[in-house]
Structures are given as structure tokens and as C-alpha cells.
Design an enzyme around this catalytic site. Structure first.
Site: not given
Ligand code: NAP
Length: 319
Positions: A15, A78, A123, A125, A146, A175
Site C-alpha cells: 500500500d 501485517s 483492519s 481483523e 494481529y 486488498h
Molecule cells: P506490507 O506490504 O506488509 O507493508 C508493511 C510495511 O510496514 C512495509 O513497508 C514494512 O517495511 C513496514 N514495517 C514492518 N515492520 C516495520 C518496523 N518494525 N519498522 C518500520 N517499518 C516496518 O503491508 P500492506 O499490505 O501494504 O498493508 C499496509 C497496512 O494496511 C498495514 O498496516 C496492514 O496491516 C494494513 N492492512 C492491510 C490489508 C491488506 O489486505 N493488504 C488489510 C487490512 C489492513 P519493510 O519493507 O522494511 O519490511
């Protein structure tokens, strides 16, 4: 009016990468907090700040230093599966960190007198096993570490909203996009189907094919978060398509997109991939986001799956 200056966490994620592109296109000054220094590629024009969501004092200092007008908290651990292995780390990164970002935003607003807006990637969740459709009035009752961390963050955002910060939560349902890592079931399916078609893999090993999820197109969900942040009043918004499909439907759509009609013999069930605590069905009601933010999903389910499969077929063909 002050020009928009955005601070983005999670800019290297699925995202975050779409968000950074959208903000740059709009002409917003973008600051990204990333875990690593030069090793991580960010689009040209993004100001890079090295930091970690486990470093609370560092987060507050970063907000004070950057002086953003907008904070987008998309960073976090995530994966539901990973959160069972690392519940305490998940609480810290996905929950406690949000407290530091909110405090930093509040303190900045108090110090400068300029409003700071905050949006949290919450989320579905947080709703646990609640029956569908889930909406903003559905009780928060998570069933995974989570979900619990996201629930804590969700409540904290509401606390700061009541205190007077323009802080919103987007309750995001699943998503997807070609930028999803293979640790997530959708991309595991589309990448696996592409490799099977190319003769590089024999079968897809799956956990539960019956779970139903509400799957949308990731850039639409990023756009919803921007809309929530820019909306006159802060609030909570379910961001979902309103339709659910089973994992089996996703598998079938992925094989169909690759031109394979008979796929059942190519899929095996492996209990190691089953997650018993998972909610049987997530299906969100996005009526509030539609009415207040003018938001609507733009990519239907079959097209979403087909886009991911086309991308993965291109990848395997490119070697
Ligand atoms: P993602 O691809 O897993 O990205 C997570 C991001 O968080 C990455 O940039 C990661 O950095 C960073 N991160 C993880 N641990 C960290 C730390 N200790 N310090 C600094 N940065 C850290 O997740 P996404 O799918 O883009 O989702 C974006 C947000 O929406 C998340 O909060 C997720 O929980 C929430 N969400 C997503 C969904 C979905 O379906 N995708 C649904 C509901 C909610 P690195 O690159 O260094 O690992």
C-alpha cells in the site's frame, strides 16, 4: 494554507508504494520512514528517513523534525500468520508504535498551532468472528494477535480524535495487487498458477479453501485513506467491496485467467497451511465510505485476479 507535507510509514509495502506514487502525482511533499538506508529503492523526490516502528522515542522525534501536515501510518507487521509467531513484536510494531505517532502529531499541533491530520490503516481483523456484513458499528472483538494489535491502535486513534486531532481509521478489508508478497494466500495462488502453467511447479498446496474474504484492488484502498485524511471531519470507515468470495473461487478465477479450466487435480490440501482461528467470512459494508468520502471500488473480483495472474505469467516468462 500550508502546503501538504506527508509523512508515510510502511512506504516500502504494497500500500505504501501505491500511496507514495499517488501523493507525488498530486504534488505533495513526501517523507518516508524506512527501515534501511540506501538499500531500499524509493521513487525520486521522496525524502528518506531511516527509522523503526519499535523505536518509540525515534518516532516522536521524527514527527517533530519533519513537521508533517499529514501522517499516513501504513507500516506494521501485517501478516496474521506471523503475528502468532511474534505476538509481542506485533503488539509493539502494529499497536504501541501508533501511540508514539499520535502523541508526536498531537505535540506538533500544540507546538506550531498548525493542524496535523492522521490516518491509520486499520483492519477487518479487529472484528474477529463477527458475522457479515461487518460495518463501523460491528463490535471490536479480535481473535488473532494481529487483530488485537490493530484493535488497540484503532481505539487509540479514536481517543486522539475525541481529544481534537483529525485522526481517522480506515478499516481495510483484504486488498491485493501484483505487489503483494507470496507470503499472502492470493499472491501464493497467482504466482503458483503461473509456475504450474510454465511447468515449473506441480501443484498448489493450500490450507482452507472455504474461508470467504472481501477482496479489493489495493490502489483503491490507498485512495480511500487519502480521501479519509482530506475529508472535513475525521472518522472511521469500512473500506471493502461489499462482496465476498471463497479461497476456492480465487483459485478457480486464477486458473481461468491462465486458460486452465480443470484445476481440481492440481490443488492439494495441507493442514500446515490451515488457520483454525480465521473468521469464516469477512464481507464489509462500505456504505459510509461511499456516502461521506465518495469512494467506490473500481476493479471487480475476476479482473483483480486476472491482473495478478497476468503479472505473474509475465514474470515467469521473463525468467
Ligand atoms: P506490507 O506490504 O506488509 O507493508 C508493511 C510495511 O510496514 C512495509 O513497508 C514494512 O517495511 C513496514 N514495517 C514492518 N515492520 C516495520 C518496523 N518494525 N519498522 C518500520 N517499518 C516496518 O503491508 P500492506 O499490505 O501494504 O498493508 C499496509 C497496512 O494496511 C498495514 O498496516 C496492514 O496491516 C494494513 N492492512 C492491510 C490489508 C491488506 O489486505 N493488504 C488489510 C487490512 C489492513 P519493510 O519493507 O522494511 O519490511
Amino acid at each position: 494554507m500550508t502546503a501538504a507535507r506527508a509523512l508515510v510509514t510502511g512506504a516500502t509495502g504494497q500500500d505504501g508504494s501505491y500511496l507514495v506514487e499517488q501523493l507525488l502525482d498530486e504534488g505533495t511533499e513526501v517523507h518516508a520512514m524506512v527501515r534501511e538506508g540506501d538499500g531500499v529503492a524509493l521513487p525520486e523526490g521522496v525524502v528518506r528517513h531511516v527509522g523503526d516502528l519499535t523505536d518509540g522515542a525515534g518516532l516522536e522525534a521524527l514527527v517533530a523534525d519533519v513537521e508533517p501536515t499529514e501522517v499516513f501510518n501504513l507500516g506494521g507487521l501485517s501478516s496474521v500468520a506471523l503475528s502468532w509467531a511474534e505476538p509481542a513484536l506485533t503488539a509493539q510494531v502494529t499497536g504501541v508504535a501508533v501511540g508514539h505517532l499520535l502523541k508526536g502529531s498531537w505535540d506538533l499541533q500544540e507546538r506550531t498551532g498548525h493542524p496535523v491530520r492522521f490516518v491509520q490503516a486499520s483492519s477487518a481483523e479487529v472484528f474477529g468472528w463477527a458475522g457479515p456484513p461487518q460495518d463501523e458499528r460491528t463490535p471490536i472483538a479480535p481473535v488473532t494477535p494481529y487483530g488485537a494489535a490493530k484493535a488497540f491502535a484503532h481505539h487509540l486513534v479514536a481517543v486522539y480524535r475525541r481529544r481534537g486531532l483529525h485522526a481517522s481509521s480506515c478499516i481495510l478489508f483484504n486488498h491485493e495487487s501484483p505487489r503483494r508478497p507470496e507470503a499472502f494466500v492470493t499472491r501464493k495462488i497467482t504466482a503458483g498458477v503461473a509456475r504450474i502453467v510454465a511447468g515449473q511447479q506441480d501443484e498448489l498446496s493450500m490450507g482452507n479453501l472455504d474461508a470467504r474474504r472481501d477482496w479489493g484492488w489495493a490502489p483503491d484502498y490507498v485512495d480511500a485513506m487519502v480521501r479519509a485524511l482530506r475529508h472535513g471531519t475525521p472518522g472511521e470507515y469500512v473500506v471493502a467491496t461489499g462482496a465476498s468470495h471463497s479461497v476456492r473461487d480465487f483459485v478457480a478465477a486464477a486458473f481461468a485467467a491462465a486458460g486452465v479450466d480443470r484445476w481440481e487435480h492440481l490443488v492439494t490440501l495441507d493442514p500446515r497451511f490451515a488457520r483454525p482461528s480465521d473468521a469464516p467470512e469477512q464481507r464489509g459494508d462500505p456504505s459510509r465510505a461511499a456516502a461521506e468520502l465518495g469512494w467506490a471500488p473500481t476493479v471487480p473480483f475476476e479482473e483483480l485476479v486476472a491482473r495478478m495472474v497476468r503479472h505473474d505469467l509475465d514474470l515467469v516468462r521473463a525468467g
